[in-house]
Design an enzyme around this catalytic site. Structure first.
Site, PDB file in Angstrom:
ATOM      1  N   GLY A 221      44.499  39.324  28.475  1.00 29.77           N
ATOM      2  CA  GLY A 221      45.112  38.241  29.230  1.00 29.77           C
ATOM      3  C   GLY A 221      44.116  37.725  30.251  1.00 29.77           C
ATOM      4  O   GLY A 221      42.913  37.705  30.013  1.00 29.77           O
ATOM      5  N   CYS A 222      44.603  37.344  31.398  1.00 26.30           N
ATOM      6  CA  CYS A 222      43.750  36.829  32.463  1.00 26.30           C
ATOM      7  C   CYS A 222      42.746  37.897  32.886  1.00 26.30           C
ATOM      8  O   CYS A 222      43.122  39.038  33.143  1.00 26.30           O
ATOM      9  CB  CYS A 222      44.612  36.426  33.652  1.00 26.30           C
ATOM     10  N   PHE A 223      41.470  37.535  32.976  1.00 23.46           N
ATOM     11  CA  PHE A 223      40.462  38.537  33.317  1.00 23.46           C
ATOM     12  C   PHE A 223      40.595  39.058  34.730  1.00 23.46           C
ATOM     13  O   PHE A 223      40.109  40.137  35.047  1.00 23.46           O
ATOM     14  CB  PHE A 223      39.039  38.092  33.004  1.00 23.46           C
ATOM     15  N   TRP A 224      41.276  38.327  35.609  1.00 26.97           N
ATOM     16  CA  TRP A 224      41.472  38.830  36.969  1.00 26.97           C
ATOM     17  C   TRP A 224      42.263  40.136  36.942  1.00 26.97           C
ATOM     18  O   TRP A 224      41.972  41.062  37.691  1.00 26.97           O
ATOM     19  CB  TRP A 224      42.203  37.827  37.832  1.00 26.97           C
ATOM     20  N   CYS A 225      43.282  40.202  36.083  1.00 26.80           N
ATOM     21  CA  CYS A 225      44.111  41.407  35.969  1.00 26.80           C
ATOM     22  C   CYS A 225      43.302  42.575  35.431  1.00 26.80           C
ATOM     23  O   CYS A 225      43.334  43.680  35.981  1.00 26.80           O
ATOM     24  CB  CYS A 225      45.293  41.167  35.033  1.00 26.80           C
TER      25      CYS A 225
END
Length: 181
Positions: A14-18
């Protein structure tokens, strides 16, 4: 005294921040770099291009780790249990091929380990695992403002409502694998 020899794992959940925030808490992880891979568009992709869904790239992280402290196998178990590997091209409200669940392997040993982890965890989920397993080709580091995103923006809405619960899940499921700092 010699310095550790780091290995690299490349995953997208998913989002790379997570995903970046998850691995930054794991003992034996030296560095986590957000970026893009798996696409077919020519040249270096930008965040805006990847978000369009037209480049074919996934948001991923490269995890530089000390295999004497944490194994690739254990990293993949953490990865698979801190995102939803059963949703195709989606993690929560993030929808599109750029948010696919994917393991990019660097060598045949990582390929075999990825298949093993998926097989072993298959019965732990209510739906089939759809995580893609592919060889890593070219990795493009994301723009500077995406690096260390959660650490730099812990009060930002997405961080509070999406990343913080994932970190709580990590801490509950994998406390013995986390850094003390």
């Amino acid at each position: 005294m010699s310095s550790p020899k780091f290995e690299i794992a490349t995953v997208g959940g998913g989002c790379f921040w997570c995903t970046e925030a998850i691995f930054q808490e794991v003992r034996g992880v030296h560095r986590v770099v957000s970026g893009y891979t798996g696409g077919n568009a020519p040249g270096r992709p930008t965040y805006r291009e990847v978000c369009s869904g037209l480049t074919g790239h996934a948001e991923v992280v490269q995890v530089f780790f000390d295999p004497d402290v944490i194994t690739y196998y254990d990293l993949l178990v953490i990865f698979m249990t801190t995102h939803d590997p059963t949703t195709l091209n989606r993690q929560g409200a993030d929808v599109g091929t750029q948010y696919r669940s994917v393991i990019y392997y660097h060598n045949e040993a990582q390929h075999e380990t990825a298949k093993e982890v998926i097989k072993e965890l298959a019965d732990s989920f209510d739906a089939p695992i759809v995580t893609e397993v592919s060889p890593l080709e070219t990795f493009y580091e994301a723009e500077d403002y995406h690096q260390d995103y959660y650490r730099n923006n812990p009060r930002q809405g997405y961080c509070s409502y999406v990343i913080s619960p994932k970190l709580n899940k990590l801490r509950k499921l994998h406390a013995e694998k986390l850094s003390k700092a």
